[in-house]
Design a protein around this motif. Structure first.
Motif, PDB file in Angstrom:
ATOM      1  N   GLY A  46       0.824  -1.199   0.000  1.00  0.00           N
ATOM      2  CA  GLY A  46       0.000   0.000   0.000  1.00  0.00           C
ATOM      3  C   GLY A  46       0.853   1.241   0.000  1.00  0.00           C
ATOM      4  N   SER A  47       0.525   2.177   0.876  1.00  0.00           N
ATOM      5  CA  SER A  47       1.263   3.442   0.942  1.00  0.00           C
ATOM      6  C   SER A  47       2.499   3.344   1.828  1.00  0.00           C
ATOM      7  CB  SER A  47       0.348   4.550   1.470  1.00  0.00           C
ATOM      8  OG  SER A  47      -0.134   4.228   2.763  1.00  0.00           O
ATOM      9  N   HIS A  82      -5.489   1.279  -4.610  1.00  0.00           N
ATOM     10  CA  HIS A  82      -4.365   2.158  -4.296  1.00  0.00           C
ATOM     11  C   HIS A  82      -4.790   3.612  -4.086  1.00  0.00           C
ATOM     12  CE1 HIS A  82       0.021   2.268  -4.008  1.00  0.00           C
ATOM     13  NE2 HIS A  82      -0.014   3.452  -4.584  1.00  0.00           N
ATOM     14  N   THR A  83      -6.066   3.914  -4.304  1.00  0.00           N
ATOM     15  CA  THR A  83      -6.564   5.284  -4.158  1.00  0.00           C
ATOM     16  C   THR A  83      -6.282   5.821  -2.763  1.00  0.00           C
ATOM     17  OG1 THR A  83      -8.344   4.849  -5.731  1.00  0.00           O
ATOM     18  CG2 THR A  83      -8.607   6.751  -4.276  1.00  0.00           C
ATOM     19  N   ARG A  84      -5.759   7.035  -2.709  1.00  0.00           N
ATOM     20  CA  ARG A  84      -5.554   7.701  -1.422  1.00  0.00           C
ATOM     21  C   ARG A  84      -6.830   8.453  -1.029  1.00  0.00           C
ATOM     22  NH1 ARG A  84      -1.086  11.708  -0.740  1.00  0.00           N
ATOM     23  NH2 ARG A  84      -2.339  12.763  -2.324  1.00  0.00           N
ATOM     24  N   SER A 109      -3.606   4.817   1.653  1.00  0.00           N
ATOM     25  CA  SER A 109      -4.458   4.200   0.643  1.00  0.00           C
ATOM     26  C   SER A 109      -5.690   3.579   1.284  1.00  0.00           C
ATOM     27  CB  SER A 109      -3.686   3.136  -0.134  1.00  0.00           C
ATOM     28  OG  SER A 109      -3.412   2.010   0.683  1.00  0.00           O
TER      29      SER A 109
END
Length: 414
Positions: A46-47, A82-84, A109
């Motif tokens: 992820g992030s 993966h969208t924040r 994310s």
């Protein structure tokens, strides 16, 4: 398929070095399916806002190139894994929608937050995973599995610690947009907190207490949905701050969301930090423990007794409430909980003996833990989650060869 993730090979603060043989960035779901089917050891990345080796594997894969489509379907939205939140929330607000809660920082994310049981705060607010109404993931066989709330495996698959597959997208429940205002109060006495704990945590939609466990609770942050009533102007013996404050005492407040009771869109007030700048102190290590709500005062008292030890490495501790849910690996599964979050100085060697004492002091309360945070002794810690056995069975069924099993999972789940 690119094998350059454009990242340094460490987690957010650099206390964990990842050791993959391959860093993969598939450009389509079909490419991801082929990659997973052909891999022996694989995990989604992820992030990087985790503080242990939960994401480590021979192949670490990001879904960043699968597309960032955001698809509204009535009062729900599909987002890529993966969208924040920082990118999602303004679009939702513009379309007239909102999420009922967000984490302290919007830089993370959606899929990573959900998979680890990350949360906001509020007596009646569930963690971020409770917003999920459906998800899709690539399983060990390379198949694309769709699960919605009617699927028998749904409750076990949302908070999944990366052990069931690589999530490609999620559907979230929305609410009509609303405004929020926040106000900070300072120097709340411990006596008042102990005698009025429920009143304080219900004083706003979301309440966070920041403390070093010294003479007072240094800061109490109230965040109020204005469609549910006005923001409080008084809080027992704690005066309202007359200037904007950082939750870490003494730091400049140039990266925090607007305070002083000024109303604003939900996504500009729910987090503590703005997305345009590095969150918190910019580099720190975190641990977090969840105790049953009725034992919160007991847990806080145990930490106050450790104040001389904590002072060596603690930047700040945040105390928050989270409502119960039915997700198998959620820290709030089956019970309302209070979270004790610790933000440590980035000194791993110095943290270990202090954190070991925190774990020992809280052990009689059998706390659950945040899956992505640092522990000294995490062996078998999953057994504190009543439905961990069912999750093990689900993981074995979806991943009979153990492709998503890494040393972290083996140690934590046994």
């Amino acid at each position: 398929m690119s094998e350059n993730l454009d990242w340094p090979g460490t987690n957010w603060c650099g206390n964990v070095d990842y050791t993959p043989a391959q860093l993969a960035r598939p450009r389509s779901v079909e490419e991801l399916q082929r990659l997973v089917a052909a891999s022996r050891s694989i995990r989604g990345a992820g992030s990087g806002h985790t503080f242990n080796a939960i994401a480590d594997a021979e192949v670490m894969v990001t879904t960043a190139d699968l597309g960032g489509r955001i698809e509204l379907e009535g009062d729900r939205v599909w987002v890529s894994a993966h969208t924040r939140y920082a990118d999602l929330c303004p679009l939702l607000d513009e379309a007239g929608w909102a999420l009922p809660a967000l984490a302290s920082l919007p830089h993370i994310s959606v899929a990573g937050s959900v998979a680890t049981g990350t949360h906001g705060t509020g007596d009646r607010t569930g963690n971020l995973a409770t917003q999920v109404t459906a998800l899709e993931l690539v399983t060990a066989s390379g198949d694309l599995l769709h699960l919605d709330s009617d699927h028998p495996d749904f409750a076990g698959s949302v908070v999944n610690v990366g052990a069931l597959g690589v999530v490609t997208r999620l559907q979230l429940q929305l609410e009509p947009r609303f405004d929020v205002a926040q106000r900070v109060f300072t120097d709340l006495s411990w006596e008042v907190l102990e005698n009025h704990f429920d009143e304080i945590t219900s004083a706003a939609t979301a309440v966070s207490l920041f403390t070093l466990y010294g003479d007072v609770v240094e800061e109490v942050w109230l965040k109020q949905r204005l469609d549910r009533g006005p923001l409080a102007t008084e809080l027992f013996d704690a005066p309202a701050a007359t200037e904007t404050l950082h939750p870490i005492v003494g730091l400049a407040p140039d990266n925090v969301t607007e305070q002083l009771g000024v109303p604003g869109p939900w996504y500009t007030r729910w987090p503590h930090f703005i997305p345009e700048k590095a969150p918190a102190s910019g580099k720190e290590i975190q641990s977090e423990f969840f105790v049953r709500r009725d034992r919160a005062v007991e847990a806080i008292a145990a930490m106050r007794r450790l104040r001389p030890v904590l002072a060596e490495v603690l930047m700040i501790s945040e105390i928050r409430t989270i409502a119960a849910d039915d997700l198998w690996l959620s820290p709030a599964q089956g019970q309302d909980v209070v979270a004790l979050h610790f933000t440590w100085q980035p000194r791993p060697g110095a943290i270990v003996p202090v954190l070991a004492q925190v774990e020992q002091a809280l052990a009689p309360l059998a706390p659950r833990v945040h899956w992505g945070k640092l522990l000294v002794d995490d062996r078998g810690i999953a057994d504190r989650f009543p439905l961990a056995g069912q999750f093990r069975e689900l993981a074995a069924r979806l991943d009979p060869e153990g492709k998503f099993v890494n040393p972290w999972f083996t140690r934590v789940f046994g």
